[in-house]
Design an enzyme around this catalytic site. Structure first.
Site, short mmCIF file in Angstrom:
data_model
loop_
_atom_site.label_atom_id
_atom_site.label_comp_id
_atom_site.label_asym_id
_atom_site.label_seq_id
_atom_site.Cartn_x
_atom_site.Cartn_y
_atom_site.Cartn_z
N CYS A 191 0.85 -1.19 0.00
CA CYS A 191 0.00 0.00 0.00
C CYS A 191 0.88 1.24 0.00
CB CYS A 191 -0.93 0.02 1.22
SG CYS A 191 -1.97 1.50 1.21
N HIS A 247 -6.95 -1.54 1.40
CA HIS A 247 -6.97 -0.13 1.77
C HIS A 247 -8.38 0.42 1.56
CE1 HIS A 247 -5.10 3.81 2.49
NE2 HIS A 247 -6.06 4.24 1.69
N CYS A 289 -12.04 5.35 4.89
CA CYS A 289 -11.38 5.42 6.21
C CYS A 289 -9.92 5.90 6.08
CB CYS A 289 -11.39 4.06 6.89
SG CYS A 289 -13.03 3.40 7.15
N CYS A 320 -19.34 0.07 5.05
CA CYS A 320 -20.80 0.08 5.11
C CYS A 320 -21.33 1.45 5.54
CB CYS A 320 -21.29 -0.99 6.10
SG CYS A 320 -23.07 -1.01 6.24
N CYS A 357 -16.00 0.73 8.57
CA CYS A 357 -15.49 -0.34 7.73
C CYS A 357 -15.84 -1.66 8.40
CB CYS A 357 -13.98 -0.22 7.63
SG CYS A 357 -13.43 -0.07 5.96
ZN LIG Z 1 -3.37 1.52 3.00
ZN LIG Z 2 -13.74 2.14 5.43
#
Ligand SMILES: [Zn+2]
Ligand SMILES: [Zn+2]
Length: 333
Positions: A125, A138, A142, A153, A159
């Protein structure tokens, strides 16, 4: 800078709207059921007490699981998966993409990482500067990597992943029970109002809407819950159902499927008494998951066998001895 901060702040406030809508509907349903139906309409005391008792059990379980699904923060990968200062420097100084990939391969040798990007490269990432553990993704909402990410959601404004997947499932289950209980008990009073056995009044409209809303929510929840039951049975996340995890042998939808019992234990834990209680009982730490056919000791990526061998042992119980190299299970290609 100030503008983007302001926008992010607005976005954060707006993201609570679905939660506020659900909470308002639930609060209204509480008023309509407890006051309008049970206290103002029902005349039989035994019926009244029984309805109120069961209703409150469903209501408390619903609120508890909804709260846990919303306020359990998603878990991110541990520091072990982040590049160290020297590794980061080495990675950034390197201009050849092939060599950059090799650097990541070398770092990943010390980690229990078995899945790859579609290209076969180590999953990295860029935004979080870490090697993604298996099943980690990822989340752009968020802005962090989330362990065993299922989906983001909006209805829980959170998350759904390793830390709260059990709570999310129980939230779906108890919302369905809440709707079923309301619909089944309200139905006869709906009919009585309809044929004029009970006097016209505000209770009539509350009862009518209670039935309508409970049935509407029940039908939509039934499909979502059914889909997630299938995912749990197969040990797949929503993301993995759309795009199969890639192992060294290639993509395998059933890579983490260790049998129904093992799959259920992965999410709900090994103590059946706690399966329906919204307490965290999922197995493991979210960084490593037992696999159907790959054992650490057989994996050439893991140089440090002793270190992860311990984990292999502890997973063995929950995975019916799948870590035992003598257990051979064929991979479907
Ligand atoms: Zn990430
Ligand atoms: Zn999330």
């Amino acid at each position: 800078m100030a503008l983007s901060r302001g926008l992010r702040c607005c976005q954060r406030i707006f993201s609570w709207i679905p939660v506020v809508i659900i909470s308002s509907v639930v609060l209204w349903s509480y008023y309509a059921y407890v006051f309008e139906l049970c206290l103002f309409t029902l005349s039989n005391n035994l019926e009244k007490v029984l309805y109120l008792l069961v209703f409150h059990v469903c209501f408390v379980m619903f609120c508890w699981t909804y709260w846990k699904a919303i306020f359990t923060p998603p878990s991110s990968p541990s520091k072990k998966f982040q590049l160290s200062y020297t590794d980061k420097e080495r990675y950034e100084m390197e201009e050849r993409p092939e060599m950059q990939k090799q650097i990541l391969v070398d770092i990943a040798k010390k980690l229990p990482v078995f899945t790859r990007a579609a290209s076969g490269a180590i999953r990295f990432c860029d935004r979080c500067q870490l090697i993604k553990p298996d099943r980690c993704h990822h989340c752009s909402v968020c802005e962090t990597c989330v362990l065993k990410m299922d989906h983001h959601c909006p209805w829980v404004n959170n998350c759904v992943g390793f830390s709260n997947y059990k709570f999310f499932l129980l939230f779906l289950l108890y919302s369905m029970l809440y709707c079923v209980f309301i619909a089944s008990t309200v139905f006869q009073y709906f009919l009585k109002f309809w044929v004029g056995e009970l006097p016209n009044g505000p209770a009539k409209f509350h009862v009518l809407f209670l039935l309508f809303v409970a049935l509407m929510f029940f039908v939509s929840l039934m499909f979502l819950f059914g889909y997630h039951c299938w995912l749990v049975a197969k040990n797949r996340s929503t993301l993995e159902a759309f795009s199969a995890p890639v192992f060294q042998n290639g993509p395998d939808r059933n890579g983490f499927n260790i049998g129904l019992h093992g799959n259920l234990q992965q999410v709900f834990g090994d103590n059946k008494k706690l399966w329906f209680v919204p307490l965290f009982t999922s197995l493991g730490d979210g960084h490593y998951f037992p696999m159907r056919s790959v054992c650490e000791s057989q994996n050439p990526l893991l140089a440090d066998e002793e270190k992860w061998g311990e984990e292999c042992g502890s997973d063995e119980e929950g995975s019916d001895g799948l870590c035992d190299p003598s257990v051979t299970i064929e991979i479907e290609s």
